[in-house]
Scaffold this active site. Structure first.
Site, short mmCIF file in Angstrom:
data_model
loop_
_atom_site.label_atom_id
_atom_site.label_comp_id
_atom_site.label_asym_id
_atom_site.label_seq_id
_atom_site.Cartn_x
_atom_site.Cartn_y
_atom_site.Cartn_z
N ASP A 64 67.18 91.22 106.82
CA ASP A 64 66.29 90.12 106.42
C ASP A 64 66.73 89.60 105.07
O ASP A 64 67.40 90.29 104.29
CB ASP A 64 64.84 90.58 106.36
CG ASP A 64 63.86 89.43 106.58
OD1 ASP A 64 64.33 88.29 106.80
OD2 ASP A 64 62.65 89.65 106.53
N GLY A 65 66.35 88.35 104.80
CA GLY A 65 66.60 87.73 103.51
C GLY A 65 65.33 87.11 102.98
O GLY A 65 64.40 86.79 103.74
N GLU A 81 69.90 85.32 104.10
CA GLU A 81 69.95 85.83 105.48
C GLU A 81 71.38 86.15 105.90
O GLU A 81 71.64 87.19 106.52
CB GLU A 81 69.35 84.80 106.44
CG GLU A 81 67.87 84.51 106.24
CD GLU A 81 66.95 85.60 106.78
OE1 GLU A 81 67.45 86.63 107.26
OE2 GLU A 81 65.72 85.40 106.73
N ASP A 120 65.36 88.03 112.13
CA ASP A 120 64.39 87.01 112.54
C ASP A 120 64.84 85.61 112.12
O ASP A 120 64.06 84.65 112.24
CB ASP A 120 63.00 87.33 111.99
CG ASP A 120 62.95 87.38 110.46
OD1 ASP A 120 63.91 86.92 109.81
OD2 ASP A 120 61.94 87.87 109.91
N HIS A 156 57.34 89.28 111.68
CA HIS A 156 55.93 89.48 111.34
C HIS A 156 55.04 89.66 112.57
O HIS A 156 53.94 89.13 112.65
CB HIS A 156 55.42 88.32 110.48
CG HIS A 156 56.29 88.02 109.30
ND1 HIS A 156 56.45 88.91 108.24
CD2 HIS A 156 57.09 86.96 109.02
CE1 HIS A 156 57.29 88.39 107.36
NE2 HIS A 156 57.69 87.22 107.81
N ASP A 172 62.12 93.10 105.60
CA ASP A 172 61.45 92.02 104.87
C ASP A 172 60.91 92.51 103.53
O ASP A 172 61.03 91.84 102.51
CB ASP A 172 60.32 91.46 105.74
CG ASP A 172 59.51 90.40 105.01
OD1 ASP A 172 59.99 89.27 104.87
OD2 ASP A 172 58.37 90.70 104.61
#
Length: 208
Positions: free
Chosen positions: A7-8, A44, A66, A122, A132
């Protein structure tokens, strides 16, 4: 098969502090870093790159993210851009080119296959949520002036400071603090220790 979630994070897009992170599903290994300024796309893509670089070898590697942009850059658009001499379908320059070329080289250098899978963010995926969290903490470190040069990205967004390579034998103090903070909340400790729960979903046969 090695499965890694990435994640970023960008606190203010574009131009705000950014963070990136990856976490392995088996064994609880993870890493994170960031920069004082960037974009969510840079964060990302850097997470994907760092995950590939951290998992060399023959075993198949599956990276979950994501970010549809990052996944499609690495798995759908990259080959076409290469055929067009790194130009888009409309003839324009490819954005974040240095990062995307670095991902291409990392995939090519790895003996085992690399695949990418988009996951919805999420929605309770424990690995996505933890990645995240790590990326957000890294971005917060940089926003608060606690970032270390070892966290800097391999590629900088236009106008960012030039990247600086990390010292190979020293973990930045801020990164170590993030590991401990996340470990205390999640049960994961350190870059190579700890346990994480198995996901409740089916992986499928992505490498068949």
């Amino acid at each position: 098969m090695i499965i890694v979630s990435t994640d970023g994070s960008c606190l203010r897009n574009p131009g705000g502090a950014i963070g990136w992170a990856w976490i392995a599903h088996e064994g609880g290994r993870f890493d994170s870093g960031g920069a004082a300024s960037g974009t969510n796309q840079v964060a990302e893509l850097t997470a994907l790159l760092r995950a590939i670089e951290a998992h060399p070898g023959d075993e198949p590697l599956l990276i979950e993210s994501d970010s549809q942009y990052a996944i499609r850059c690495a798995s759908e658009w990259l080959d076409g851009w290469k055929r067009k001499n790194w130009r888009t379908a409309s003839g324009g320059p490819v954005k974040n080119l240095e990062l995307i070329q670095a991902i291409d080289r990392a995939i090519a250098a790895r003996p085992g296959p690399v695949r990418f899978r988009w996951v919805r963010g999420h929605v309770g995926n424990p690995f996505n949520e933890r990645a995240d969290q790590l990326a957000g903490l890294a971005a917060q470190d940089w926003a608060a002036g606690r970032g270390q040069v070892g966290d800097l990205l391999v590629d900088a967004a236009p106008g960012d400071a030039a990247p600086v390579a990390a010292a190979p034998d020293a973990e930045p103090a801020a990164a170590a603090a993030r590991r401990e903070a996340v470990g205390a909340r999640s049960g994961v400790r350190g870059p190579g220790a700890g346990t994480t729960p198995e996901p409740a979903w089916e992986l499928g046969t992505l490498f068949d």
